[in-house]
Design a protein around this motif. Structure first.
Motif, PDB file in Angstrom:
ATOM      1  N   HIS A  84       0.854  -1.079  -0.019  1.00  0.00           N
ATOM      2  CA  HIS A  84       0.145  -0.072  -0.118  1.00  0.00           C
ATOM      3  C   HIS A  84       0.846   1.541   0.073  1.00  0.00           C
ATOM      4  N   ALA A  85       1.873   1.232   0.862  1.00  0.00           N
ATOM      5  CA  ALA A  85       2.976   2.243   1.013  1.00  0.00           C
ATOM      6  C   ALA A  85       3.590   2.636  -0.521  1.00  0.00           C
ATOM      7  N   ALA A  86       3.865   1.603  -1.180  1.00  0.00           N
ATOM      8  CA  ALA A  86       4.562   1.798  -2.294  1.00  0.00           C
ATOM      9  C   ALA A  86       3.600   2.197  -3.405  1.00  0.00           C
ATOM     10  N   ASP A  87       2.337   2.085  -3.350  1.00  0.00           N
ATOM     11  CA  ASP A  87       1.297   2.632  -4.065  1.00  0.00           C
ATOM     12  C   ASP A  87       1.090   4.043  -4.020  1.00  0.00           C
ATOM     13  N   GLU A  88       1.137   4.469  -2.805  1.00  0.00           N
ATOM     14  CA  GLU A  88       0.732   5.654  -2.422  1.00  0.00           C
ATOM     15  C   GLU A  88       1.863   6.459  -1.402  1.00  0.00           C
ATOM     16  N   ALA A  89       3.119   6.074  -2.101  1.00  0.00           N
ATOM     17  CA  ALA A  89       4.203   6.718  -1.074  1.00  0.00           C
ATOM     18  C   ALA A  89       4.019   8.279  -0.815  1.00  0.00           C
ATOM     19  N   ALA A  90       4.634   8.519   0.322  1.00  0.00           N
ATOM     20  CA  ALA A  90       4.679  10.085   0.753  1.00  0.00           C
ATOM     21  C   ALA A  90       5.434  10.742  -0.183  1.00  0.00           C
ATOM     22  N   PRO A  91       5.144  11.895  -1.023  1.00  0.00           N
ATOM     23  CA  PRO A  91       6.068  12.643  -1.697  1.00  0.00           C
ATOM     24  C   PRO A  91       7.376  12.736  -1.092  1.00  0.00           C
ATOM     25  N   ILE A  92       8.376  13.003  -1.792  1.00  0.00           N
ATOM     26  CA  ILE A  92       9.834  13.538  -1.239  1.00  0.00           C
ATOM     27  C   ILE A  92       9.879  14.811  -2.086  1.00  0.00           C
ATOM     28  N   PHE A  93      10.413  15.733  -1.273  1.00  0.00           N
ATOM     29  CA  PHE A  93      10.482  16.942  -1.985  1.00  0.00           C
ATOM     30  C   PHE A  93      11.837  17.406  -1.914  1.00  0.00           C
ATOM     31  N   TRP A 134       7.320  32.813  -3.060  1.00  0.00           N
ATOM     32  CA  TRP A 134       7.399  31.569  -4.028  1.00  0.00           C
ATOM     33  C   TRP A 134       8.541  32.034  -5.117  1.00  0.00           C
ATOM     34  N   TYR A 135       9.500  32.612  -4.897  1.00  0.00           N
ATOM     35  CA  TYR A 135      10.417  33.090  -5.776  1.00  0.00           C
ATOM     36  C   TYR A 135      11.006  32.094  -6.532  1.00  0.00           C
ATOM     37  N   LEU A 136      11.530  30.963  -6.069  1.00  0.00           N
ATOM     38  CA  LEU A 136      11.921  29.949  -6.979  1.00  0.00           C
ATOM     39  C   LEU A 136      11.455  28.575  -6.751  1.00  0.00           C
ATOM     40  N   GLN A 137      11.137  28.057  -7.762  1.00  0.00           N
ATOM     41  CA  GLN A 137      10.321  26.676  -7.801  1.00  0.00           C
ATOM     42  C   GLN A 137      11.199  25.749  -8.768  1.00  0.00           C
ATOM     43  N   PHE A 138      11.372  24.514  -8.531  1.00  0.00           N
ATOM     44  CA  PHE A 138      12.123  23.630  -9.301  1.00  0.00           C
ATOM     45  C   PHE A 138      11.387  22.258  -9.574  1.00  0.00           C
ATOM     46  N   GLY A 178      10.549  15.603  -8.363  1.00  0.00           N
ATOM     47  CA  GLY A 178      10.482  16.272  -7.160  1.00  0.00           C
ATOM     48  C   GLY A 178      10.469  17.607  -7.236  1.00  0.00           C
ATOM     49  N   TYR A 179       9.632  17.809  -6.409  1.00  0.00           N
ATOM     50  CA  TYR A 179       9.273  19.599  -6.389  1.00  0.00           C
ATOM     51  C   TYR A 179       9.967  20.287  -5.341  1.00  0.00           C
ATOM     52  N   ALA A 180      10.193  21.637  -5.795  1.00  0.00           N
ATOM     53  CA  ALA A 180      10.781  22.333  -4.622  1.00  0.00           C
ATOM     54  C   ALA A 180      10.520  23.919  -4.581  1.00  0.00           C
ATOM     55  N   GLN A 181      10.413  24.482  -3.583  1.00  0.00           N
ATOM     56  CA  GLN A 181      10.171  25.818  -3.635  1.00  0.00           C
ATOM     57  C   GLN A 181      11.125  26.673  -2.732  1.00  0.00           C
ATOM     58  N   PHE A 182      11.645  27.807  -2.980  1.00  0.00           N
ATOM     59  CA  PHE A 182      12.488  28.478  -2.059  1.00  0.00           C
ATOM     60  C   PHE A 182      12.347  30.119  -1.972  1.00  0.00           C
ATOM     61  N   ASP A 183      12.311  30.804  -0.986  1.00  0.00           N
ATOM     62  CA  ASP A 183      12.090  32.155  -1.052  1.00  0.00           C
ATOM     63  C   ASP A 183      13.636  32.743  -1.110  1.00  0.00           C
TER      64      ASP A 183
END
Lengths: 176, 176
Positions: A27-36, A119-123, A138-143
């Protein structure tokens, strides 16, 4: 007899626990927590341009979308999906009128890049194994101080990007 | 005697012509006709980003300003004037709403880069000798087919850019 019953119960319980664990793992493999992504990719400000955009609404920003070499090559070749290692960056600045430009134009028409919003930077970083739970990205946001955005915000990235799964989850089109 | 008078007149006339020519040359040097750039600088689409802007009024475009290595280095060091060889490019696209993005945002707020307007590409090429008549910068404009803009348009570049002579005639500021 009691001893046999005890053993049977013990084995059954153990089997149940193992069975439950195995199910939970799947179940965890199917709906793993996202890694940022927790670090700003090095050298992003030197990357080449993908395109530009302007957001009104609550954002009121003007933005540039950049890509590392792998991302730019993929865009130009037009061959999806993006390979592992591709990174797309988005820089947003406040959308502010330019008094200086307006004076020269003789009318109110010119908007330029102002201060950095939170929300200056996103990757988006492509790693099909590491970020398998969120479409390989993988998603990211930085000020402006390099502080990562709150996870509550980052959790909203993938659900929206799923709308364009057929373009490998990437909204921005390359404009020559 | 007639022969002497003829010679005197001839010499005076010649001197006058030479004198006039010399005056005209000095005049031309002071107010030389501007020289425009006739070829699109190679590789400009791979240059790094200076900043972005948005023009309303009659233009209705969204634009990216790029610089070659020399221009970007000068911007980052903050040391004017730009050296010979520096080139600043400006790409403009129509400022168009993105239905796709708006659907995801759930409101009309998103604008992206659309088609290329007639003023698609502009360049400022620094060569303090060649373009001495226009502050050391040669100006250029090209449409999407690479056709240079009309000289009547290009003649308007320098008069406007003179408004920011103290920034070496360059409007766009670098935004990190």
């Amino acid at each position: 007899m009691r001893r046999i019953i005890f053993l049977l119960v013990a084995v059954a319980t153990l089997a149940g626990v193992v069975g439950f664990t195995a199910t939970a793992s799947r179940h965890a493999a199917d709906e793993a927590a996202p890694i940022f992504v927790k670090e700003i990719p090095a050298g992003y400000r030197d990357w080449r341009l993908v395109s530009v955009a302007h957001e009104e609404g609550n954002l009121k920003d003007i933005r540039a979308i950049l890509g590392n070499d792998s991302a730019i090559d993929t865009y130009r070749e037009g061959k999806l999906p993006f390979p592992d290692g591709a990174i797309i960056g988005r820089i947003a600045w406040s959308h502010v009128p330019s008094e200086e430009n307006n004076k020269v134009f003789g009318r109110e028409q010119s908007f330029v890049a102002g201060a950095e919003p939170p929300w200056y930077l996103q990757f988006m970083v492509k790693d099909s194994k590491k970020y398998a739970a969120t479409g390989g990205w993988g998603y990211a946001q930085f000020d402006k101080d390099g502080k990562p955005g709150p996870e509550s915000d980052l959790k909203k990235c993938f659900p929206c990007h799923q709308a364009i799964k057929d373009r490998d989850f990437v909204f921005t089109r390359y404009t020559p």
